[in-house]
Design a protein around this motif. Sequence first.
Motif, short mmCIF file in Angstrom:
data_model
loop_
_atom_site.label_atom_id
_atom_site.label_comp_id
_atom_site.label_asym_id
_atom_site.label_seq_id
_atom_site.Cartn_x
_atom_site.Cartn_y
_atom_site.Cartn_z
N GLN A 4 0.82 -1.20 0.00
CA GLN A 4 0.00 0.00 0.00
C GLN A 4 0.86 1.26 0.00
OE1 GLN A 4 -2.85 0.03 3.13
NE2 GLN A 4 -3.58 2.07 2.69
N LYS A 5 1.91 1.27 0.80
CA LYS A 5 2.76 2.45 0.89
C LYS A 5 3.44 2.74 -0.43
CE LYS A 5 3.71 2.02 5.84
NZ LYS A 5 4.72 1.67 6.86
N GLU A 6 3.81 1.71 -1.16
CA GLU A 6 4.49 1.91 -2.42
C GLU A 6 3.54 2.37 -3.52
OE1 GLU A 6 6.24 -1.85 -3.07
OE2 GLU A 6 7.98 -1.45 -1.81
N ARG A 7 2.27 2.04 -3.40
CA ARG A 7 1.35 2.28 -4.50
C ARG A 7 0.22 3.23 -4.14
NH1 ARG A 7 0.69 -2.32 -8.24
NH2 ARG A 7 2.32 -3.84 -7.96
N ASN A 8 0.26 3.88 -2.95
CA ASN A 8 -0.95 4.48 -2.42
C ASN A 8 -1.66 5.45 -3.36
OD1 ASN A 8 0.97 6.47 -2.20
ND2 ASN A 8 0.91 6.60 0.02
N GLU A 9 -0.93 6.29 -4.07
CA GLU A 9 -1.62 7.25 -4.93
C GLU A 9 -2.17 6.59 -6.20
OE1 GLU A 9 2.74 7.71 -6.13
OE2 GLU A 9 1.55 6.98 -4.47
N LEU A 10 -1.87 5.31 -6.41
CA LEU A 10 -2.36 4.60 -7.57
C LEU A 10 -3.54 3.68 -7.23
CD1 LEU A 10 1.13 3.66 -9.00
CD2 LEU A 10 -0.30 5.58 -9.65
N LYS A 26 -7.11 3.18 -18.72
CA LYS A 26 -6.03 3.32 -17.75
C LYS A 26 -5.39 1.95 -17.52
CE LYS A 26 -5.02 5.67 -13.41
NZ LYS A 26 -4.20 6.68 -14.08
N PRO A 27 -4.06 1.86 -17.52
CA PRO A 27 -3.41 0.55 -17.31
C PRO A 27 -3.58 0.08 -15.86
CG PRO A 27 -1.76 2.29 -17.44
CD PRO A 27 -3.07 2.92 -17.78
N LYS A 51 -10.68 -9.22 -20.00
CA LYS A 51 -10.48 -8.68 -21.35
C LYS A 51 -9.09 -8.04 -21.48
CE LYS A 51 -13.85 -6.11 -22.81
NZ LYS A 51 -14.69 -4.91 -23.02
N HIS A 52 -8.65 -7.40 -20.41
CA HIS A 52 -7.35 -6.70 -20.43
C HIS A 52 -6.23 -7.56 -19.85
CE1 HIS A 52 -10.23 -3.33 -20.76
NE2 HIS A 52 -9.26 -2.75 -21.44
N ASP A 53 -6.53 -8.84 -19.56
CA ASP A 53 -5.55 -9.76 -19.01
C ASP A 53 -4.92 -9.22 -17.73
OD1 ASP A 53 -4.27 -12.17 -19.01
OD2 ASP A 53 -2.58 -11.51 -20.25
N THR A 54 -5.76 -8.61 -16.90
CA THR A 54 -5.32 -8.07 -15.61
C THR A 54 -5.38 -9.16 -14.54
OG1 THR A 54 -6.16 -5.88 -16.20
CG2 THR A 54 -5.81 -6.31 -13.87
N TYR A 83 2.59 4.62 -15.25
CA TYR A 83 2.94 4.93 -16.64
C TYR A 83 2.29 3.89 -17.56
CZ TYR A 83 6.50 8.43 -15.55
OH TYR A 83 7.16 9.56 -15.13
N GLU A 84 2.10 4.28 -18.79
CA GLU A 84 1.58 3.35 -19.80
C GLU A 84 2.65 2.32 -20.14
OE1 GLU A 84 -1.35 3.20 -21.37
OE2 GLU A 84 -2.29 4.99 -20.52
N TYR A 85 2.23 1.09 -20.32
CA TYR A 85 3.16 0.06 -20.80
C TYR A 85 3.32 0.20 -22.31
CZ TYR A 85 2.85 -2.09 -16.21
OH TYR A 85 2.91 -2.32 -14.86
#
Length: 250
Positions: A4-10, A26-27, A51-54, A83-85
């Motif tokens: 969570q700390k590494e990704r919180n704003e995402l 959005k990726p 569909k997006h292989d998530t 970022y976009e892949y």
Amino acid sequence: MKEQKERNELLIEGRNAVLEAFRSGKPIDKVFILDGCQDGPIRSIVREAKKHDTILNFVAKERLSQLSETGKHQGVIAFAAAYEYADIEDMFELAKERGEDPFLLILDNIEDPHNLGAIIRTANLAGAHGVIIPKRRAAGLTSTVAKTSAGALNYTPVAKVTNLVKTMEELKERGLWFVCADMDGETMYRVNLKGPIGLVIGNEGEGVSRLVKEACDFTASIPMKGDIDSLNASVAAGVLAYEIVRQRTM
């Protein structure tokens, strides 16, 4: 939690927010859904994820509560990439523009975002045309990765693929050959690292997985004179990448 700390704003919470994120393009790296929840909006999110292989994770309510920042997740939380892949084709185009043989880095089991960011930075400075990572057991393009890359993520394409071995076989058909970083390999100074090449790096604990290693054409080791037996993955990537640079400029 570390994740969570590494990704919180995402973090994206709530059914409508997650569904709109998918529909806007959005990726999305991962989705966590309350196990057993099968109402209409959740089914729509599952369809979009497939569909997006998530990567889909069905988890207990306690896990969602741990991840949630708002407490209003409505049974679904998604992690979006910063970022976009890119597509692998973008890497070949970049090599073509520069008039160079393709030089790619393939990362297996690199789960630490600081390592991933540092490797992307090295890849850029060494003139690599792109970095390929797997969908599972790998750090995604989080804000931590972007920050650690020191801006390199703006210039170096990063592609995310479902199956590394299959991708490597496809790239072999396009003329690439692969060298794997391995402690038991031939000393890197004795390996011909010229031409269209993919440098395969694993984490310092487990190294490259067996199937990926078997798909490589050669293995190369870094000479070590100390008392421990492994380098940090990003350091190993840097040492081998610059041996490729050295041989290309000879």
